[in-house]
Write an enzyme that holds these catalytic residues in place. Structure first.
Site, PDB file in Angstrom:
ATOM      1  N   HIS A  17      24.915  49.307  33.109  1.00  4.99           N
ATOM      2  CA  HIS A  17      25.253  50.261  31.961  1.00  4.99           C
ATOM      3  C   HIS A  17      23.971  50.351  31.059  1.00  4.99           C
ATOM      4  O   HIS A  17      22.789  50.062  31.605  1.00  4.99           O
ATOM      5  CB  HIS A  17      25.917  49.653  30.808  1.00  4.99           C
ATOM      6  CG  HIS A  17      25.847  48.087  30.426  1.00  4.99           C
ATOM      7  ND1 HIS A  17      25.036  47.857  29.387  1.00  4.99           N
ATOM      8  CD2 HIS A  17      26.111  47.081  31.164  1.00  4.99           C
ATOM      9  CE1 HIS A  17      25.002  46.570  29.445  1.00  4.99           C
ATOM     10  NE2 HIS A  17      25.567  45.903  30.210  1.00  4.99           N
ATOM     11  N   GLY A  18      24.062  51.206  29.982  1.00  6.18           N
ATOM     12  CA  GLY A  18      22.784  51.635  29.470  1.00  6.18           C
ATOM     13  C   GLY A  18      21.713  50.449  29.051  1.00  6.18           C
ATOM     14  O   GLY A  18      20.708  50.701  29.301  1.00  6.18           O
TER      15      GLY A  18
END
Length: 162
Positions: A17-18
């Site tokens: 994820h980010g």
């Protein structure tokens, strides 16, 4: 046998994820993120999962999706130029990698969410007996297992928390 250049191994229930790209990827100077997860590699929703994770990588990293067994089988064929960041979503998978000969020396524990049957030991980590057993197996094989959500936090040995 070739020694793979594993720069980081992290347990994060969300996988790629980010925060991984922005925080940990830059901190570790990785150029390849290896998502070692049976479901993401071959599960019924793997195409959907992979698309989202590849988007999260932002094009800054090569991204691979391997099952645990495939990771064990091919990791030693990695090119020395590959700075590998291994990402798993649970400690049992990391223990399987280590027991299968993947040369992991440190396991960073990020997000292990609270679920039925788990107890919360930090804001971001909840464990059950299976998790504790996996961490103990890794530690017995010489792997340092520490909770650290972001690089600026001080790592804490998981076994001191359980």
């Amino acid at each position: 046998m070739n020694q793979p250049n594993i720069v980081w191994t992290r347990i994060d229930e969300r996988l790629l994820h980010g925060q991984i790209r922005i925080t940990w990827g830059k901190h570790t100077e990785a150029n390849l993120i290896l998502v070692a997860n049976d479901e993401a590699a071959e599960g019924s929703s793997s195409a959907f999962m992979q698309a989202g994770m590849k988007a999260s990588a932002g094009g800054e990293y090569e991204v691979r999706f391997f099952t645990i067994n495939k990771t064990i089988d091919v990791i030693h064929k990695a090119s020395p130029r590959q700075k590998i960041f291994i990402l798993c979503d649970n400690p049992s998978d990391v223990a399987r990698l280590v027991e299968g000969g993947v040369p992991i020396k440190k396991c960073n524990i990020g997000n292990m969410h609270f679920h039925e049957g788990k107890r919360q030991i930090t804001k971001t980590v909840s464990v059950n007996e299976k998790d504790i057993d996996a961490f103990q197996r890794m530690v017995n094989l010489g792997v340092a297992c520490t909770i650290q959500n972001t690089p600026d936090q001080t790592p804490v040995d998981i076994l001191t928390m359980v």
